[in-house]
Design a protein around this motif. Structure first.
Motif, mmCIF file in Angstrom:
data_model
loop_
_atom_site.group_PDB
_atom_site.id
_atom_site.type_symbol
_atom_site.label_atom_id
_atom_site.label_comp_id
_atom_site.label_asym_id
_atom_site.label_seq_id
_atom_site.Cartn_x
_atom_site.Cartn_y
_atom_site.Cartn_z
ATOM 1 N N LEU A 110 2.641 -6.720 -26.932
ATOM 2 C CA LEU A 110 2.955 -5.734 -26.372
ATOM 3 C C LEU A 110 2.508 -5.198 -25.308
ATOM 4 C CD1 LEU A 110 5.589 -5.361 -24.665
ATOM 5 C CD2 LEU A 110 6.467 -3.837 -26.913
ATOM 6 N N MET A 111 1.050 -3.608 -26.305
ATOM 7 C CA MET A 111 0.630 -2.661 -25.470
ATOM 8 C C MET A 111 -0.839 -3.756 -24.624
ATOM 9 S SD MET A 111 0.532 -0.228 -28.173
ATOM 10 C CE MET A 111 0.160 1.211 -28.192
ATOM 11 N N ASN A 112 -1.162 -4.639 -25.859
ATOM 12 C CA ASN A 112 -2.186 -5.208 -24.218
ATOM 13 C C ASN A 112 -1.636 -5.800 -23.287
ATOM 14 O OD1 ASN A 112 -5.177 -4.894 -25.948
ATOM 15 N ND2 ASN A 112 -3.264 -4.949 -27.539
ATOM 16 N N GLY A 113 -0.673 -6.113 -23.458
ATOM 17 C CA GLY A 113 -0.018 -6.952 -22.011
ATOM 18 C C GLY A 113 0.708 -6.132 -21.024
ATOM 19 N N LEU A 114 0.949 -4.300 -21.360
ATOM 20 C CA LEU A 114 1.337 -3.572 -20.571
ATOM 21 C C LEU A 114 -0.248 -3.110 -19.826
ATOM 22 C CD1 LEU A 114 3.217 -1.464 -19.340
ATOM 23 C CD2 LEU A 114 1.994 -0.180 -21.394
ATOM 24 N N ALA A 115 -1.261 -2.825 -20.454
ATOM 25 C CA ALA A 115 -2.510 -2.566 -20.291
ATOM 26 C C ALA A 115 -3.336 -3.714 -18.469
ATOM 27 C CB ALA A 115 -3.554 -2.429 -21.315
#
Length: 303
Positions: A287-292
């Protein structure tokens, strides 16, 4: 005769064959390319195998009980609620401590510091070297600092956030400097030509233009901190917590530490719980990498 000479002079000349093959057809680059793709294939296969194994092993334990229950001696009644809340607390405090400081340091080094001065060059060199230091070293630094200021119980939220902040601070500084460096110099020159000061140019022009790169680097750095366990274990992080963290001075545990605890138990049920908690951790990281990636692709400007 003259017309014949003129026609011969204007005719295209054929390049002489030197007997050398193009660079991309030589064996050395081809061998390197094959080895590179094989290495990538092996890494991807191992990663997919690991993820599939975790999902198959922990899928039966992945449910509401994992999010709402506390750790217990019986795997059928155990959950990871304190670890989930502890991870949120520690990462939240880490972000508050690190992101403003990292951005301020990067702005100073890139926009205001004299790059010819030996002191500034030494700081830049140390920041680049600190980004590659093992995480357990930052745990030692945080432990020494907390001991120096007289903190007895070092397994507190602010202590864990301090260790993780030291870990990701160089990464945020480097990412922010690269984002600021990508802003064209014409924007700075235009702002200065219109009468703006150096600080006004940086605050109103350079920083807004570099926000996508800064956000991407900060989120990726926080995702690295989310998966760390070594510096927190060095601070004496609890592996069995039956309460929710409720403040900066509260005891805590995190998902990597809880997974470490459950994998060390002999019962098969705890191994399944560890796999289920790993699924939660993987989902948060994705989720965090996708948001980035979304922020970078959505808001990044092409100069």
């Amino acid at each position: 005769m003259r017309s014949l000479q003129d026609s011969l002079a204007g005719a295209p000349t054929m390049p002489l064959s030197t007997g050398k093959r193009p660079r991309e057809q030589r064996p050395a680059p081809m061998i390197f390319l094959i080895v590179l793709w094989l290495s990538l294939l092996i890494a991807v296969v191992f990663l997919i195998t690991l993820i599939v194994n975790i999902v198959l092993e922990g899928g039966s334990r992945f449910g509401l009980q994992l999010f709402t229950e506390y750790p217990a001696s019986d795997p059928d009644r155990a959950g990871a609620r304190p670890a989930i809340l502890g991870s949120i607390w520690v990462i939240g405090v880490t972000a508050v401590l690190t992101i403003p400081l990292g951005i301020a340091a990067a702005v100073h080094l890139e926009e205001f510091a004299d790059k010819r001065h030996w002191f500034n060059r030494a700081i830049e060199l140390n920041v680049q070297n600190l980004a590659a230091v093992p995480s357990i070293v930052y745990g030692l630094l945080a432990l020494a600092f907390l001991t120096l200021v007289g903190v007895r119980d070092k397994n507190i939220v602010i202590g864990g956030a301090l260790a993780l902040s030291l870990l990701i601070l160089p990464v945020i500084i480097i990412a922010t400097r690269e984002a600021i460096r990508a802003v064209p110099s014409e924007i700075r020159d235009g702002s200065l030509a219109l009468g703006a000061t150096k600080w006004q140019t940086t605050w109103r022009q350079v920083l807004p233009a570099s926000v996508p790169g800064i956000a991407t680097g900060s989120i990726l750095a926080l995702s690295r901190a989310l998966g760390e366990a070594a510096p927190l274990l060095l601070l004496g992080a609890l592996v069995f917590v039956s309460f929710d963290p409720n403040g900066l001075l509260s005891g805590f545990t995190t998902l990597p530490i809880q997974i470490f605890n459950w994998t060390g138990r002999p019962q098969e049920g705890f191994h399944e719980l560890a796999a289920a908690a790993s699924i939660i951790l993987l989902m948060l990281l994705l989720l965090m990498n996708g948001l980035a990636i979304f922020i970078r692709n959505r808001y990044q400007k092409r100069w």
